[in-house]
Design a protein around this motif. Structure first.
Motif, short mmCIF file in Angstrom:
data_model
loop_
_atom_site.label_atom_id
_atom_site.label_comp_id
_atom_site.label_asym_id
_atom_site.label_seq_id
_atom_site.Cartn_x
_atom_site.Cartn_y
_atom_site.Cartn_z
N ALA A 50 6.26 11.22 -0.62
CA ALA A 50 6.39 9.92 -1.28
C ALA A 50 5.80 9.95 -2.68
N GLY B 69 18.38 9.27 -3.37
CA GLY B 69 18.68 10.40 -4.25
C GLY B 69 20.16 10.66 -4.41
N GLU C 25 11.00 8.58 -9.53
CA GLU C 25 11.83 7.37 -9.42
C GLU C 25 12.18 6.76 -10.77
N HIS D 134 4.38 4.19 -1.43
CA HIS D 134 5.30 4.11 -2.55
C HIS D 134 4.57 3.64 -3.78
N ILE E 247 13.94 13.90 -5.90
CA ILE E 247 14.02 12.81 -4.92
C ILE E 247 14.72 13.29 -3.65
N ARG F 113 16.72 13.61 -9.85
CA ARG F 113 17.54 13.44 -8.64
C ARG F 113 17.25 14.55 -7.64
N PHE G 120 14.88 7.79 1.42
CA PHE G 120 14.68 8.61 0.24
C PHE G 120 15.92 9.46 -0.07
N THR G 121 16.49 10.06 0.98
CA THR G 121 17.67 10.91 0.77
C THR G 121 18.84 10.10 0.26
N ALA H 297 12.29 15.21 -1.72
CA ALA H 297 11.37 14.30 -1.04
C ALA H 297 12.00 13.74 0.23
N GLY H 298 13.29 13.39 0.16
CA GLY H 298 13.97 12.86 1.34
C GLY H 298 14.10 13.89 2.45
N PHE I 88 8.32 11.40 -4.86
CA PHE I 88 9.34 10.37 -5.06
C PHE I 88 8.89 9.37 -6.12
N ASN I 89 7.64 8.93 -6.05
CA ASN I 89 7.14 7.92 -6.99
C ASN I 89 7.27 8.37 -8.43
#
Length: 447
Positions: free
Chosen positions: A234, A302, A241, A447, A376, A373, A298-299, A379-380, A237-238
């Motif tokens: 996460a 992305g 994003e 998040h 992310i 991308r 998450f996936t 991450a997913g 991801f943050n």
């Protein structure tokens, strides 16, 4: 939602506690924006923001188990009051002092207050409300905290039009002072009773015992490991994003703000779903569902071609995040011995802080190397791998043989307290905290 309303209607102490938490959470959400503005104004570099955010994590990384031991040793209500006073002083200091170094130091002091507050609060909740209302209390704790991060920045936006960020920081200091005043009059959170044959040890030794206890409780260990691993992804991801929304989706800053709000709303919904509670076997399944939903969200985010699909994916991830966090907390509360509970939460906070810090340090270079991308999507996929690994690690733990949900009524919780919280780790019954696998090997918001 109805259970949360019932909680507030029938638990006077809970009304005071959550009112104090709500106003300080709004202040914290607004002060988050103001603190970043102040840091950038005082150092004029992107490193300023990174250092301030990292400073907030340092106390949890280094002292999470120690502060948890303090909340297991002394009155948890007193720990909450001290934590609020520390944060009040820190934010007032940030507003009044000048220079970047004092800003970072005081941000670290504020982080120390949060490091003490969170495990003490979560460990004190069972003494605040009737046993049957522990699940909605825990769910409401997470929902109120996240509502502050949704509404707080909007408050900051309006306040910045009328005054400088220092005004917001002073107002946040006042909210923590008000919370301390409210909590000092509540009767809850007494110091846990020690074993009759147990002599008090040093705080550091008790912190080490907390670490050892977590290692012995296989189920709790697996849940904390899963939460920390998910927070690592996460964190990646943050960081990715914002550039993803700006550059890949052409959403701009307004699109990013909208998606952040959507995620927060999903998080609150997922957190409030924990109001139902249940048998540990059911709590485990819902925790695993939360992990899976975060990974899928998450996936999908992305892979999203535009803002509309991204918004749906982020709402899904927010719901999963809320599910994961509330059921992680509930599993700890209903299985960890009361005399160790704050230490367990302290260990959990320390591991998640290390995970987030690692992600924060690595993500910037990864975005430059492979693109937002791609990161992310990693991450997913990583989140889905955490879910799959957790299913394996927890497959024999907290098995629900009856197949019927237990709503954690008074009799059920009292029985569980006697089984899980009543004895030291390693005793018959208390060892069941770790699950039926006999100790097989193998965490605020992600998040």
């Amino acid at each position: 939602m109805s259970r949360a309303i019932d909680l507030l209607r029938n638990e006077p102490r809970a009304r005071v506690f959550f009112a104090a938490l709500a106003q300080s959470s709004l202040g914290t959400g607004a002060a988050y924006v103001a603190l970043l503005v102040v840091a950038f104004d005082r150092f004029h570099s992107g490193w300023a923001i990174g250092l301030v955010l990292f400073a907030d994590l340092v106390p949890s990384m280094l002292f999470g188990p120690v502060f948890g031991a303090a909340a297991d040793r002394w009155s948890r209500r007193s720990c909450l009051v001290v934590a609020d006073l520390v944060r009040a002083a820190a934010f007032l200091g940030i507003a009044l002092v000048d220079g970047f170094v004092p800003t970072v130091v005081l941000a670290m002091v504020a982080g120390a207050g949060t490091t003490l507050f969170t495990p003490a609060a979560l460990a004190a909740l069972p003494s605040l409300v009737n046993e049957s209302r522990l699940p909605p209390a825990t769910a409401l704790f997470g929902a109120v905290a996240d509502l502050g991060f949704i509404a707080g920045p909007a408050i900051a936006a309006g306040a910045l039009l009328l005054g400088g960020p220092d005004v917001i920081l002073i107002a946040n200091s006042a909210t923590f002072a008000a919370s301390a005043i409210a909590l000092v009059w509540l009767r809850f959170g007494a110091a846990p009773a020690a074993e009759q044959s147990e002599a008090r040890k040093g705080l550091l030794r008790e912190a080490r015992e907390g670490l050892g206890a977590v290692l012995q409780m296989a189920g709790v260990r697996a849940v904390i490991a899963a939460g920390s691993a998910m927070l690592l992804f996460a964190g990646l991801f943050n960081v990715a994003e914002l550039p993803f929304v700006r550059d890949d989706l052409d959403g701009g800053d307004a699109g990013f703000a909208l998606l952040t709000a959507i995620y927060g709303i999903g998080f609150v919904g997922g957190s409030l779903s924990g109001s139902k509670g249940g048998h540990p076997g059911h709590l485990k399944r819902r925790f695993l569902i939360g992990l899976a939903v975060v990974g899928v969200g998450f996936t999908a985010f992305g892979a999203a071609p535009g803002l509309a699909m991204a918004g749906l994916a982020l709402a899904l991830a927010g719901v999963g995040n809320g599910l994961m966090l509330v059921y992680e907390r509930l599993l700890i509360q209903v299985t960890a011995p009361d005399r160790l509970m704050a230490r367990v939460f302290g260990v959990r906070d320390a591991l998640t802080a290390w995970a987030f810090a690692a992600a924060f340090l690595a993500a910037g270079g990864l975005v430059q190397a492979i693109g937002a991308r791609a990161l992310i999507l990693i991450a997913g996929v990583g989140g889905l791998a955490v879910w799959a690994g957790s299913r394996v690690a927890l497959r024999k733990t907290w098995a629900d043989e009856s197949g019927e949900p237990d709503e954690l009524g008074e009799a059920g919780l009292a029985r569980r307290r006697g089984t899980f919280r009543g004895g030291a780790v390693g005793e018959e019954g208390a060892d069941t905290v770790g699950g039926s696998d006999g100790g097989s090997a193998l965490l605020d918001r992600t998040h």
